[in-house]
Design an enzyme around this catalytic site. Structure first.
Site, PDB file in Angstrom:
ATOM      1  N   THR A 379      10.022 -19.758 -29.995  1.00 50.40           N
ATOM      2  CA  THR A 379       8.900 -18.983 -30.523  1.00 50.40           C
ATOM      3  C   THR A 379       8.012 -19.813 -31.443  1.00 50.40           C
ATOM      4  O   THR A 379       6.798 -19.604 -31.484  1.00 50.40           O
ATOM      5  CB  THR A 379       9.413 -17.749 -31.280  1.00 50.40           C
ATOM      6  OG1 THR A 379      10.229 -18.167 -32.384  1.00 50.40           O
ATOM      7  CG2 THR A 379      10.244 -16.857 -30.361  1.00 50.40           C
ATOM      8  N   ASP A 380       8.597 -20.735 -32.180  1.00 55.30           N
ATOM      9  CA  ASP A 380       7.831 -21.546 -33.129  1.00 55.30           C
ATOM     10  C   ASP A 380       6.851 -22.449 -32.392  1.00 55.30           C
ATOM     11  O   ASP A 380       5.654 -22.494 -32.708  1.00 55.30           O
ATOM     12  CB  ASP A 380       8.796 -22.368 -33.979  1.00 55.30           C
ATOM     13  CG  ASP A 380       8.296 -22.567 -35.406  1.00 55.30           C
ATOM     14  OD1 ASP A 380       7.302 -21.940 -35.783  1.00 55.30           O
ATOM     15  OD2 ASP A 380       8.930 -23.352 -36.141  1.00 55.30           O
TER      16      ASP A 380
END
Length: 632
Positions: A379-380
């Site tokens: 997600t980052d």
């Protein structure tokens, strides 16, 4: 704490620094379009690489000599090794470095090893080393497998709803644990040509804990598993080993790695080798060859040095470099940004991975950290890639928009139940896994964190989604997790400076007023922790000792993180920001880069740290760009 650093250019202006930084990144870009800085860590990577090659019978004198030269170069003055530059001596790191140097041919009574052995004994000997260090010692005949926690391969049969199934562990942990179940079951030994008796104290292991405590229950479980492992005929175990091999093979990446990171990679090679896969089997051969691609050789006055990267970060570095260049005023039509965009678009992941166990109906999307890690988008990275790509336009507008829309949908679906985002999985919060006796090193779960959640929230705000349920819940998660002093904890960067530097820009982008008490508390905390020289720094010991929060020698990356938060909070005209900008300008190298001898990246809080060599450039460039151009 302050650090005296000679000024590289006493007359450099922020605009001059921007121009020089842009030039630096222009020269550093690969022809294919990506950027990648070295990802440095401690010498356990190199020590374990030598032990692996010894075990497989492929260690060459050249590799041993060059790695040993590197390991010696990282030794502290007192004869020990640390997990990060300037950090305290670490027992397990020193044990692994000592054994690796002995394997490379250093005598036990060498002047540089004598104090190492004394330190190890003073700290409890190899008996007190972490479990993973003792696993390596068992592989080479210096520790008994009977005195290690048992890892049953039958774990692969547990359904995802059952406690302690492999999907209760973070992706990096599950990919390590599955091959380790094979290794610990087969209990191989390839002896060293020497003994390390000088590292032992002879102390007996601790007594069994009270049965009704977690430690006691898992200790008793481990005793039962050891007994189970000794059954003379066990068809279930045979089937489990076969299933484990299939599980491992299914997760090998195109570059030969597993997860693109060292721990699952080396244990997967070991597991397959022990299960009868020869060294020339395509999977094993690719795994070993892939390690060579993570090896850096550097010529010095003392000879060639050889060191291993624990991971590589081209997608992450490229997204951050693009954002930095755009912040610095480079046109979206610039040829280097167009090439970077094209390369990034080719890295989009359109296949399912382990994350589907918790989100089975979610369509694939997103981006990973590495060159090849299709099984584990995170997600980052995805949030940062979207923040960069959405600022690019023609001629690839439709192609960009498609990738952005798929990534946004994937990120929204990866939100955890509490409103935050973990890095690789949703709702990976089962703390029961942390109680297992072999989990004495590094994080083994992937709960939501402030820095990752902030990056996703900032991305959603940029996409005009501040009114969505996902964004509102993310903002509330961030507000709920602010520390009492006004800072935020940084999971993937050091530490409270990183967390605060990520959260404040996200909150203001999402509509939290700059005058909000939450934002003002963060501004006050940053101002209070500015060093006398004008920069910011935070020692990695803050992960274990709160007294170190916001305290440490000034570094370019941490100074930039603080400035990014302060600029987002509307502090551009403040003396605090002016002094921080002056610090960056004064310390820029003539080639447009910055020096940073500290580790400011985090693998496992409290245990394993990283130095992203591009952080020292991309974050200062973003901060200076937003300062000069008035952005936030």
């Amino acid at each position: 704490m302050t650090q005296t650093v000679p000024r590289a250019s006493a007359t450099a202006t922020p605009a001059d620094a921007l121009a020089a930084g842009i030039g630096f990144l222009r020269r550093e870009q690969d022809r294919a379009g990506w950027w990648k800085g070295e990802l440095a860590t401690n010498v356990t990577m190199d020590a374990e690489d030598l032990l692996l090659r010894h075990f497989l019978g492929i260690l060459t004198p050249q590799a041993a000599e060059e790695s040993a030269r590197w390991i010696r170069s990282q030794q502290r003055a007192d004869g020990t090794w640390a997990t990060f530059p300037g950090g305290p001596a670490d027992l397990s790191t020193t044990v692994e470095a000592f054994v690796a140097l002995r394997l490379a041919g250093d005598p036990a009574d060498a002047p540089w090893l004598t104090p190492s052995a004394e330190f190890i004994r003073d700290q409890g000997g190899i008996e007190a080393a972490r479990v993973f260090t003792r696993i390596w010692l068992a592989l080479v005949g210096q520790w008994s497998w009977d005195d290690l926690p048992n890892l049953p391969p039958e774990l692969v049969f547990l359904p995802s709803w059952f406690p302690l199934n492999v999907y209760d562990f973070a992706c990096w942990a599950r990919q390590t644990i599955v091959p380790l179940t094979v290794v610990s079951t087969l209990r191989p030994v390839r002896p060293l040509p020497f003994d390390v008796a000088e590292l032992r104290t002879g102390k007996r292991p601790p007594k069994t804990r009270t049965p009704w405590t977690w430690d006691g229950m898992f200790q008793n479980l481990d005793t039962a598993l050891h007994a189970y492992a000794k059954l003379p005929f066990n068809p279930i175990r045979k089937a489990a080993l076969k299933q484990a091999a299939e599980w491992i093979l299914a997760r090998q990446e195109a570059d030969g790695s597993w997860g693109g990171i060292q721990p699952p990679w080396v244990y997967s090679i070991l597991a397959l080798h022990l299960l009868g896969y020869p060294l020339d089997h395509p999977a094993v051969k690719a795994g070993i060859a892939g390690l060579d691609g993570f090896t850096i050789r550097e010529e010095t006055d003392q000879g060639w040095l050889r060191r291993l990267e624990a991971c590589q970060s081209p997608v992450w570095d490229t997204a951050l470099a693009m954002t930095a260049l755009l912040d610095a005023g480079v046109s979206a039509g610039d040829e280097m940004l167009v090439r970077a965009t094209d390369w990034l678009l080719g890295e989009e992941i359109r296949v399912p991975g382990d994350w589907t166990v918790r989100r089975p109906s979610l369509a694939p999307g997103g981006f990973a950290f590495e060159f090849a890690n299709d099984g584990y988008p995170d997600t980052d990275d995805t949030a940062e890639v979207v923040l960069a790509l959405r600022r690019m336009g023609k001629p690839d507008h439709l192609r960009i928009r498609g990738a952005v829309d798929r990534s946004v949908a994937w990120l929204e679906g990866m939100q955890s139940r509490d409103g935050g985002w973990g890095a690789f999985d949703a709702d990976n919060t089962q703390v029961l896994t942390t109680k297992l006796s072999f989990c004495d090193f590094g994080a083994v779960i992937d709960p939501p964190s402030a820095d990752v959640t902030a990056h996703v929230v900032e991305m959603l705000a940029a996409e005009g989604k501040t009114g969505t349920r996902e964004c509102r819940r993310g903002v509330q998660w961030l507000l709920d997790h602010q520390e009492d002093d006004g800072s935020w904890f940084g999971r993937w960067g050091a530490n409270y400076v990183y967390g605060t530097g990520a959260v404040v820009p996200a909150l203001t982008a999402a509509g939290i007023p700059r005058s909000s008490p939450r934002v003002r508390r963060a501004v006050r905390w940053l101002a209070e922790h500015q060093n006398a020289d004008g920069g910011w720094g935070e020692d990695l010991r803050s992960y274990r000792d709160r007294e170190w929060a916001g305290r440490g020698d000034s570094t370019p990356s941490q100074t930039a993180w603080a400035l990014l938060a302060l600029l987002a909070a509307g502090e551009r005209e403040s003396e605090v920001v002016t002094r921080g900008v002056e610090w960056l300008c004064a310390r820029q190298r003539p080639d447009g880069g910055w020096d940073e001898d500290k580790h400011t990246g985090t693998g496992f809080p409290g245990d394993f740290y990283l130095s992203y060599h591009l952080y020292r450039v991309v974050f200062p460039l973003s901060a200076l760009g937003r300062y000069v151009r008035g952005g936030s």
